[in-house]
Motif scaffolding. Structure first.
Motif, PDB file in Angstrom:
ATOM      1  N   GLY A 141       0.794  -1.223   0.000  1.00 59.38           N
ATOM      2  CA  GLY A 141       0.000   0.000   0.000  1.00 59.38           C
ATOM      3  C   GLY A 141       0.817   1.258   0.000  1.00 59.38           C
ATOM      4  N   ASP A 142       0.461   2.180   0.914  1.00 55.13           N
ATOM      5  CA  ASP A 142       1.204   3.439   1.045  1.00 55.13           C
ATOM      6  C   ASP A 142       2.133   3.383   2.255  1.00 55.13           C
ATOM      7  N   ALA A 143       2.744   2.219   2.486  1.00 55.42           N
ATOM      8  CA  ALA A 143       3.635   2.060   3.639  1.00 55.42           C
ATOM      9  C   ALA A 143       4.860   2.957   3.541  1.00 55.42           C
ATOM     10  N   CYS A 144       5.290   3.302   2.313  1.00 58.88           N
ATOM     11  CA  CYS A 144       6.392   4.241   2.115  1.00 58.88           C
ATOM     12  C   CYS A 144       5.815   5.594   1.737  1.00 58.88           C
ATOM     13  N   LEU A 145       6.011   6.593   2.597  1.00 60.58           N
ATOM     14  CA  LEU A 145       5.511   7.943   2.346  1.00 60.58           C
ATOM     15  C   LEU A 145       6.642   8.930   2.564  1.00 60.58           C
ATOM     16  N   LEU A 146       6.886   9.782   1.553  1.00 55.21           N
ATOM     17  CA  LEU A 146       7.935  10.791   1.612  1.00 55.21           C
ATOM     18  C   LEU A 146       7.312  12.162   1.429  1.00 55.21           C
ATOM     19  N   SER A 147       7.624  13.084   2.347  1.00 54.93           N
ATOM     20  CA  SER A 147       7.026  14.420   2.310  1.00 54.93           C
ATOM     21  C   SER A 147       8.088  15.461   1.986  1.00 54.93           C
ATOM     22  N   GLY A 148       8.691  15.315   0.813  1.00 60.83           N
ATOM     23  CA  GLY A 148       9.720  16.238   0.372  1.00 60.83           C
ATOM     24  C   GLY A 148      11.115  15.688   0.612  1.00 60.83           C
ATOM     25  N   ILE A 149      11.985  15.859  -0.394  1.00 62.54           N
ATOM     26  CA  ILE A 149      13.347  15.347  -0.328  1.00 62.54           C
ATOM     27  C   ILE A 149      14.297  16.394  -0.910  1.00 62.54           C
ATOM     28  N   ARG A 150      15.409  16.610  -0.234  1.00 64.39           N
ATOM     29  CA  ARG A 150      16.516  17.366  -0.830  1.00 64.39           C
ATOM     30  C   ARG A 150      17.760  16.502  -0.714  1.00 64.39           C
ATOM     31  N   LEU A 151      18.307  16.125  -1.871  1.00 65.95           N
ATOM     32  CA  LEU A 151      19.504  15.294  -1.900  1.00 65.95           C
ATOM     33  C   LEU A 151      20.548  15.990  -2.762  1.00 65.95           C
ATOM     34  N   VAL A 152      21.685  16.283  -2.183  1.00 70.99           N
ATOM     35  CA  VAL A 152      22.780  16.956  -2.880  1.00 70.99           C
ATOM     36  C   VAL A 152      24.007  16.046  -2.840  1.00 70.99           C
ATOM     37  N   ASP A 153      24.615  15.842  -4.009  1.00 72.34           N
ATOM     38  CA  ASP A 153      25.821  15.008  -4.111  1.00 72.34           C
ATOM     39  C   ASP A 153      25.569  13.611  -3.570  1.00 72.34           C
ATOM     40  N   GLY A 154      24.519  12.979  -4.069  1.00 74.79           N
ATOM     41  CA  GLY A 154      24.211  11.642  -3.589  1.00 74.79           C
ATOM     42  C   GLY A 154      23.356  10.877  -4.569  1.00 74.79           C
ATOM     43  N   LEU A 155      22.844   9.761  -4.097  1.00 75.22           N
ATOM     44  CA  LEU A 155      22.056   8.874  -4.936  1.00 75.22           C
ATOM     45  C   LEU A 155      20.767   8.514  -4.209  1.00 75.22           C
ATOM     46  N   LEU A 156      19.648   8.707  -4.891  1.00 73.53           N
ATOM     47  CA  LEU A 156      18.328   8.383  -4.340  1.00 73.53           C
ATOM     48  C   LEU A 156      17.719   7.214  -5.091  1.00 73.53           C
ATOM     49  N   THR A 157      17.150   6.273  -4.343  1.00 74.44           N
ATOM     50  CA  THR A 157      16.268   5.274  -4.915  1.00 74.44           C
ATOM     51  C   THR A 157      14.951   5.334  -4.163  1.00 74.44           C
ATOM     52  N   ALA A 158      13.857   5.546  -4.886  1.00 76.25           N
ATOM     53  CA  ALA A 158      12.517   5.499  -4.299  1.00 76.25           C
ATOM     54  C   ALA A 158      11.697   4.526  -5.128  1.00 76.25           C
ATOM     55  N   THR A 164       5.087  13.445  -1.698  1.00 79.15           N
ATOM     56  CA  THR A 164       4.451  14.751  -1.743  1.00 79.15           C
ATOM     57  C   THR A 164       5.524  15.817  -1.510  1.00 79.15           C
ATOM     58  N   GLY A 165       5.145  17.093  -1.741  1.00 80.72           N
ATOM     59  CA  GLY A 165       6.068  18.176  -1.451  1.00 80.72           C
ATOM     60  C   GLY A 165       7.163  18.316  -2.482  1.00 80.72           C
ATOM     61  N   GLN A 166       8.125  19.172  -2.174  1.00 78.43           N
ATOM     62  CA  GLN A 166       9.201  19.505  -3.115  1.00 78.43           C
ATOM     63  C   GLN A 166      10.322  18.484  -3.039  1.00 78.43           C
ATOM     64  N   LEU A 182       3.442  10.431  -7.181  1.00 80.29           N
ATOM     65  CA  LEU A 182       3.942  11.728  -6.764  1.00 80.29           C
ATOM     66  C   LEU A 182       2.805  12.731  -6.901  1.00 80.29           C
ATOM     67  N   THR A 183       2.421  13.380  -5.788  1.00 81.13           N
ATOM     68  CA  THR A 183       1.208  14.181  -5.749  1.00 81.13           C
ATOM     69  C   THR A 183       1.448  15.475  -4.990  1.00 81.13           C
ATOM     70  N   GLY A 184       0.953  16.596  -5.572  1.00 80.59           N
ATOM     71  CA  GLY A 184       0.943  17.863  -4.850  1.00 80.59           C
ATOM     72  C   GLY A 184       2.321  18.374  -4.479  1.00 80.59           C
ATOM     73  N   GLY A 185       3.227  18.433  -5.456  1.00 76.13           N
ATOM     74  CA  GLY A 185       4.571  18.934  -5.199  1.00 76.13           C
ATOM     75  C   GLY A 185       5.282  19.194  -6.497  1.00 76.13           C
ATOM     76  N   SER A 186       6.588  18.962  -6.537  1.00 77.02           N
ATOM     77  CA  SER A 186       7.355  19.150  -7.764  1.00 77.02           C
ATOM     78  C   SER A 186       8.655  18.374  -7.649  1.00 77.02           C
ATOM     79  N   LEU A 187       9.250  18.078  -8.820  1.00 76.88           N
ATOM     80  CA  LEU A 187      10.541  17.408  -8.892  1.00 76.88           C
ATOM     81  C   LEU A 187      11.464  18.261  -9.748  1.00 76.88           C
ATOM     82  N   TYR A 188      12.609  18.644  -9.198  1.00 75.61           N
ATOM     83  CA  TYR A 188      13.597  19.403  -9.949  1.00 75.61           C
ATOM     84  C   TYR A 188      14.915  18.641  -9.916  1.00 75.61           C
ATOM     85  N   VAL A 189      15.482  18.411 -11.099  1.00 76.50           N
ATOM     86  CA  VAL A 189      16.691  17.618 -11.251  1.00 76.50           C
ATOM     87  C   VAL A 189      17.764  18.512 -11.862  1.00 76.50           C
TER      88      VAL A 189
END
Length: 340
Positions: A141-158, A164-166, A182-189
């Protein structure tokens, strides 16, 4: 035989002790403690929470490598300040099965090469890691919930998460977001190379790729309910660095896909534009380049029902036409673009 009953009793007692020992070992990971945890504790061994935790400031700090924190279904709650979990510079951290909410950052990992894996964790406060490697997965289900992420000089796996969120990835080459909502936010790469975004639904969650981002793949996603859904892409400067946007669906946006640099070294291929109110693909010459890049815009489809405007709006000199684009294009005449 004399003494036999005593032997039987001793053997029975030993069996009970072995059974009890096995039960305790199966209930707790090797080396884990289930002792009470208090706000401000520094964890240096694997730990299982036995109750919810409410903290006026920061909650817990991981103070050693290879620590497993099992929230055990419990919630760590803050008062709006501090960090839920500080993991700066620690490697091998695992976090499981619970909720962190009410902090400035749910997870904070600055000042070092943080390596963390979280499974079935609901983070209702943002994640801030720089630099580091972070993995978030959900098994149900929705057991994994993320409310915004900022990752600099790294590696993300989701993987299989609700986001949600930025969400901001800077110099985060090799990252992956897949099979997520991904709902109600934005993704900037930004300045990111060879990352993959696939199998996601971006709902009111526009995506942008900066000029310095190269060889990224955006494939098999749905973008919907945004003024401009994506990709907001800038140009790359060498043909071999082209980003690829393919097999996506843009539906119910004002503008589906928007490029400000004439699609230079940006491959746009086999996209379905459905129900976008103004245009499916908008190409501009905001940076004053002379000609479009060599990478083709090809085999894109405009679904007539519910659409207004154009499949592609691309002034002369902004698009390299690869053919097979099915739908109305403008402005007309445009010698560089043939649509039907």
């Amino acid at each position: 035989m004399p003494g036999a009953p005593k032997v039987a009793i001793a053997r029975g007692a030993a069996a009970c002790l072995l059974l009890l020992s096995a039960t305790l070992m199966s209930a707790n990971p090797a080396g884990a403690t289930t002792s009470a945890v208090a706000c401000g504790d520094v964890l240096t061994t694997s730990t299982t929470l036995t109750a919810d935790l409410t903290c006026p400031g920061g909650a817990l700090t991981i103070g050693a490598d290879n620590v497993d924190l099992d929230l055990n279904g419990h919630t760590i709650t803050g008062s709006g300040t501090g960090n839920g979990l500080m993991v700066a510079g620690r490697t091998g951290t695992t976090l499981r099965n619970g909720t962190i909410t009410g902090f400035t950052y749910g997870i904070y990992g600055g000042y070092g090469g943080t390596v963390l894996t979280a499974t079935d964790v609901r983070l209702l406060s943002p994640v801030d890691v720089w630099p580091g490697t972070v993995t978030f997965t959900g098994t149900r289900g929705d057991a994994c919930l993320l409310s915004g992420i900022r990752l600099v000089d790294g590696l993300l796996t989701a993987d299989r998460c609700s986001v949600t969120g930025q969400t901001v990835l800077v110099r985060s080459s090799g990252s992956t977001i897949r099979n997520s909502a991904l709902t109600g936010g934005s993704l900037y790469v930004s300045a990111t190379d060879r990352s993959v975004f696939t199998g996601n639904v971006f709902d009111a969650f526009p995506m942008g790729l900066s000029d310095e981002s190269r060889r990224n793949l955006v494939r098999g996603n749905v973008f919907t309910n945004s003024p401009t859904a994506g990709i907001g892409a800038g140009e790359t400067f060498l043909p071999q660095d082209a980003n690829t946007i393919e097999y996506n669906v843009f539906t119910g946006n004002d503008i589906g896909l928007h490029s400000r640099s004439m699609l230079k070294h940006l491959i746009v291929h086999k996209i379905v534009f459905n129900g976008n109110r103004t245009v499916g693909l908008l190409a501009e010459n905001s940076y004053g380049s002379n000609r479009a890049g060599p990478d083709p815009v090809s085999d894109n489809v405009f679904v007539g029902t519910g659409n207004a405007g154009y499949l592609i709006w691309a002034p002369p000199g902004t698009v390299a036409d690869g053919g097979g684009n099915q739908g109305p294009c403008g402005p007309s005449p445009n010698p560089d673009l043939t649509c039907w």
